[in-house]
Design a protein around this motif. Structure first.
Motif, PDB file in Angstrom:
ATOM      1  N   GLU A 112      50.980  30.905  24.347  1.00 55.58           N
ATOM      2  CA  GLU A 112      51.458  30.240  25.554  1.00 55.58           C
ATOM      3  C   GLU A 112      50.476  30.368  26.705  1.00 55.58           C
ATOM      4  O   GLU A 112      50.825  30.140  27.860  1.00 55.58           O
ATOM      5  CB  GLU A 112      52.818  30.805  25.970  1.00 55.58           C
ATOM      6  N   GLY A 113      49.236  30.718  26.411  1.00 52.93           N
ATOM      7  CA  GLY A 113      48.228  30.805  27.466  1.00 52.93           C
ATOM      8  C   GLY A 113      48.098  32.205  28.041  1.00 52.93           C
ATOM      9  O   GLY A 113      48.238  33.206  27.322  1.00 52.93           O
ATOM     10  N   LEU A 114      47.821  32.303  29.345  1.00 51.90           N
ATOM     11  CA  LEU A 114      47.591  33.584  30.006  1.00 51.90           C
ATOM     12  C   LEU A 114      48.738  34.541  29.743  1.00 51.90           C
ATOM     13  O   LEU A 114      49.899  34.215  29.990  1.00 51.90           O
ATOM     14  CB  LEU A 114      47.425  33.372  31.516  1.00 51.90           C
ATOM     15  N   CYS A 115      48.410  35.741  29.237  1.00 48.49           N
ATOM     16  CA  CYS A 115      49.443  36.713  28.851  1.00 48.49           C
ATOM     17  C   CYS A 115      49.144  38.047  29.519  1.00 48.49           C
ATOM     18  O   CYS A 115      48.600  38.966  28.898  1.00 48.49           O
ATOM     19  CB  CYS A 115      49.474  36.842  27.327  1.00 48.49           C
ATOM     20  N   ALA A 116      49.473  38.141  30.800  1.00 48.20           N
ATOM     21  CA  ALA A 116      49.197  39.360  31.558  1.00 48.20           C
ATOM     22  C   ALA A 116      50.213  40.441  31.222  1.00 48.20           C
ATOM     23  O   ALA A 116      51.416  40.180  31.115  1.00 48.20           O
ATOM     24  CB  ALA A 116      49.221  39.059  33.052  1.00 48.20           C
ATOM     25  N   THR A 117      49.736  41.656  31.054  1.00 55.44           N
ATOM     26  CA  THR A 117      50.600  42.805  30.779  1.00 55.44           C
ATOM     27  C   THR A 117      50.928  43.536  32.077  1.00 55.44           C
ATOM     28  O   THR A 117      50.293  43.311  33.115  1.00 55.44           O
ATOM     29  CB  THR A 117      49.909  43.771  29.814  1.00 55.44           C
ATOM     30  N   ASP A 118      51.899  44.438  32.003  1.00 53.60           N
ATOM     31  CA  ASP A 118      52.206  45.273  33.171  1.00 53.60           C
ATOM     32  C   ASP A 118      50.981  46.100  33.575  1.00 53.60           C
ATOM     33  O   ASP A 118      50.762  46.360  34.755  1.00 53.60           O
ATOM     34  CB  ASP A 118      53.385  46.201  32.852  1.00 53.60           C
ATOM     35  N   GLN A 119      50.190  46.478  32.584  1.00 53.90           N
ATOM     36  CA  GLN A 119      48.978  47.242  32.880  1.00 53.90           C
ATOM     37  C   GLN A 119      47.988  46.403  33.683  1.00 53.90           C
ATOM     38  O   GLN A 119      47.331  46.908  34.593  1.00 53.90           O
ATOM     39  CB  GLN A 119      48.334  47.731  31.584  1.00 53.90           C
ATOM     40  N   ASP A 120      47.864  45.116  33.350  1.00 55.78           N
ATOM     41  CA  ASP A 120      46.997  44.221  34.124  1.00 55.78           C
ATOM     42  C   ASP A 120      47.442  44.181  35.582  1.00 55.78           C
ATOM     43  O   ASP A 120      46.622  44.313  36.502  1.00 55.78           O
ATOM     44  CB  ASP A 120      47.024  42.799  33.541  1.00 55.78           C
ATOM     45  N   TRP A 121      48.743  43.999  35.790  1.00 58.32           N
ATOM     46  CA  TRP A 121      49.257  43.906  37.159  1.00 58.32           C
ATOM     47  C   TRP A 121      49.090  45.226  37.905  1.00 58.32           C
ATOM     48  O   TRP A 121      48.779  45.224  39.107  1.00 58.32           O
ATOM     49  CB  TRP A 121      50.735  43.504  37.136  1.00 58.32           C
ATOM     50  N   ARG A 122      49.278  46.320  37.204  1.00 56.69           N
ATOM     51  CA  ARG A 122      49.253  47.627  37.859  1.00 56.69           C
ATOM     52  C   ARG A 122      47.824  48.106  38.138  1.00 56.69           C
ATOM     53  O   ARG A 122      47.525  48.594  39.227  1.00 56.69           O
ATOM     54  CB  ARG A 122      49.991  48.644  36.981  1.00 56.69           C
ATOM     55  N   GLN A 123      46.936  47.964  37.157  1.00 61.89           N
ATOM     56  CA  GLN A 123      45.591  48.524  37.290  1.00 61.89           C
ATOM     57  C   GLN A 123      44.580  47.547  37.892  1.00 61.89           C
ATOM     58  O   GLN A 123      43.546  47.974  38.408  1.00 61.89           O
ATOM     59  CB  GLN A 123      45.091  49.008  35.932  1.00 61.89           C
ATOM     60  N   HIS A 124      44.864  46.253  37.808  1.00 63.10           N
ATOM     61  CA  HIS A 124      43.922  45.256  38.336  1.00 63.10           C
ATOM     62  C   HIS A 124      44.676  44.220  39.170  1.00 63.10           C
ATOM     63  O   HIS A 124      44.682  43.030  38.833  1.00 63.10           O
ATOM     64  CB  HIS A 124      43.180  44.568  37.185  1.00 63.10           C
ATOM     65  N   PRO A 125      45.337  44.631  40.252  1.00 64.79           N
ATOM     66  CA  PRO A 125      46.101  43.672  41.053  1.00 64.79           C
ATOM     67  C   PRO A 125      45.203  42.556  41.574  1.00 64.79           C
ATOM     68  O   PRO A 125      44.159  42.824  42.178  1.00 64.79           O
ATOM     69  CB  PRO A 125      46.653  44.529  42.201  1.00 64.79           C
ATOM     70  N   PRO A 126      45.580  41.297  41.326  1.00 64.89           N
ATOM     71  CA  PRO A 126      44.698  40.183  41.680  1.00 64.89           C
ATOM     72  C   PRO A 126      44.931  39.649  43.086  1.00 64.89           C
ATOM     73  O   PRO A 126      46.023  39.765  43.638  1.00 64.89           O
ATOM     74  CB  PRO A 126      45.081  39.118  40.648  1.00 64.89           C
TER      75      PRO A 126
END
Length: 484
Positions: free
Chosen positions: A242-256
């Motif tokens: 389904e395309g971009l699949c951000a994890t909670d770790q992405d949001w937590r460690q690399h806030p965009p």
């Protein structure tokens, strides 16, 4: 539940009734006015209630089912279960705490020189993203150019007006409203010198040096160039079906601060982002104080059924900026693209962009406005959709005959290319290099990816592929793959 509240908006709406009903119902679903599992009236009953044709209701229902807002089965038509969105008060609180509120752009119009990566000198068979130049409506376009030159004054010969030619912005707003369902005004549109300039402006005006931008992995290489030259930290986010699949770790460690997505036809994999994933992404972006840059890549060349709804416009207050281009739909040398901006952001962004760059092509902009207003653009898109659909079918058949019915092909829902997966024992980079030596423009799928993501396949463009020589081109490709 009564639906009399639909009567007034429909009666006073300037849009066609079927489009107006579709948009009103979609807004009701996304805002929560129609909760999940709400059963909608039968099409005949709702048509009678609203005093409209049944076909108008059927169009709206079918479009909303295709978008994922409604579910239709033996039990009738009801509202789908979608991710819950934060309330307006909560979102406003997030913005006050540093969320994606309208940024201060007064100091961000910095001068910088950007260079695009080198392009192929010629369009080879299988080159991705190259339209069919032979099918371009030269006669209609030449007539529009001649009229534009005949009426040209000092405004068209100097730098383009701030935001772009007013006639083009008006024509484009009407086109996006009727064809893409965005419902935008001319004042929200900024004409750019292609999508690369649009991405560059987003990188410089919506983020600061050192901020983090999320990029799809694998993803669009030219976007990485724009972000890198703007001094942004690029964080690669993996994809799924389904395309971009951000994890909670992405949001937590690399806030965009910025998130680039190609949700309608992910480049290069061709994945299409579901409605639930789109809504969830908007909600998380709001919470993170991030801006979503939506590159609506290839949505014009959808194979069957309506294009999925754009992120822009799904929620009226969503932090989404929409990027479009005429490079694939007309021709790359035109160098015209555009940004569609939220109403609250548009005036300051357009003013800052005027200080950051000096746009030109005033005559071409006026000619393009004429081209759109006369219906030539819509007719051209309709004709090219049929041509590319036929061309893709021919390529699929030739690939399956050459490589066997088990050949793994993907990315064919829209656009101008297919992806063919290769066995691990055959390195796609080597195949692409050998193919270039014999005049084939295939691209290695791995070239679009960054570790730890690994992919192995070929990106095969068919936009400029000669239909009479498809079998021969595939035969040459098979020989190259076999040599690996």
């Amino acid at each position: 539940m009564e639906f009399d509240w639909l009567l007034t908006p429909l009666a006073g709406d300037s849009l066609p009734r079927q489009r107006a009903l579709h948009l009103r119902l979609r807004e009701a679903v996304l805002s929560g006015r129609l909760p999940a599992d709400t059963r909608l009236p039968a099409s005949r009953r709702l048509a009678a209630t609203l005093g409209i044709a049944r076909n108008t209701v059927l169009f709206a229902y079918e479009q909303l089912v295709a978008e994922g807002c409604l579910v239709a089965d033996c039990r009738g038509t009801r509202v789908a279960r979608l991710p819950a969105r934060a309330g307006r008060e909560e979102r406003e609180g997030m913005n006050a705490r540093g969320g994606a509120a309208t940024p201060d752009l007064s100091q961000r119009a910095v001068v910088a020189t950007q260079h695009e990566p080198a392009r192929d000198a010629e369009a080879l068979p299988f080159s991705p993203g190259v339209p069919d130049f032979g099918a371009f409506p030269f006669h209609s376009w030449r007539a529009c150019l001649e009229r534009a030159w005949k009426d040209a004054g000092w405004r068209q010969l100097g730098y383009a007006a701030q935001g772009g030619d007013p006639a083009l912005r008006e024509a484009l707003a009407a086109h996006l409203t009727s064809v893409r369902g965005l419902v935008v005004e001319a004042g929200q549109i900024l004409i750019t010198s292609g999508s690369q300039m649009a991405l560059d402006l987003c990188a410089r005006l919506l983020a600061d040096h050192g901020d983090t931008v999320w990029a799809e992995n694998p993803g669009y290489l030219a976007a990485r160039v724009a972000f890198g030259l703007a001094g942004l930290r690029i964080h690669d986010v993996a994809l799924d079906a389904e395309g971009l699949c951000a994890t909670d770790q992405d949001w937590r460690q690399h806030p965009p601060r910025l998130i680039l997505v190609t949700p309608s036809h992910q480049y290069p994999t061709g994945a299409v982002m579901s409605l639930a994933r789109r809504l969830a992404l908007i909600e998380r972006a709001v919470r993170a104080g991030a801006w979503i840059v939506e590159d609506d890549y290839d949505s014009e060349f959808r194979r069957a059924g309506p294009a999925p709804p754009a992120l822009f416009g799904l929620q009226s207050d969503a932090p989404v900026v929409y990027v479009g281009t005429f490079s694939k739909t007309l021709y790359p040398g035109l160098r015209l693209g555009y940004l569609v901006l939220p109403r609250g952001l548009a005036p300051d962004f357009i003013h800052a962009a005027a200080h950051a760059t000096r746009a030109g092509q005033g005559v071409e902009q006026r000619a393009l406005a004429d081209f759109i207003q006369r219906g030539f653009y819509t007719s051209h898109l309709r004709r090219m959709r049929g041509l590319y659909s036929r061309r893709q079918a021919l390529l699929r058949l030739a690939l399956q005959e050459a490589f066997g019915p088990g050949a793994q092909l993907s990315g064919g829902e829209a656009g101008l290319h297919l992806v063919m997966t290769l066995p691990e024992r055959i390195a796609d980079g080597g195949v692409a290099e050998r193919a270039s030596r014999i005049g084939l423009g295939v691209r290695a799928l791995s070239a679009y990816a960054r570790p730890p993501v690994h992919c192995n396949g070929l990106v095969l463009g068919y936009g400029n592929l000669d239909e009479d020589n498809v079998a021969e081109a595939v035969r040459r490709l098979k020989a190259v793959v076999a040599g690996g």
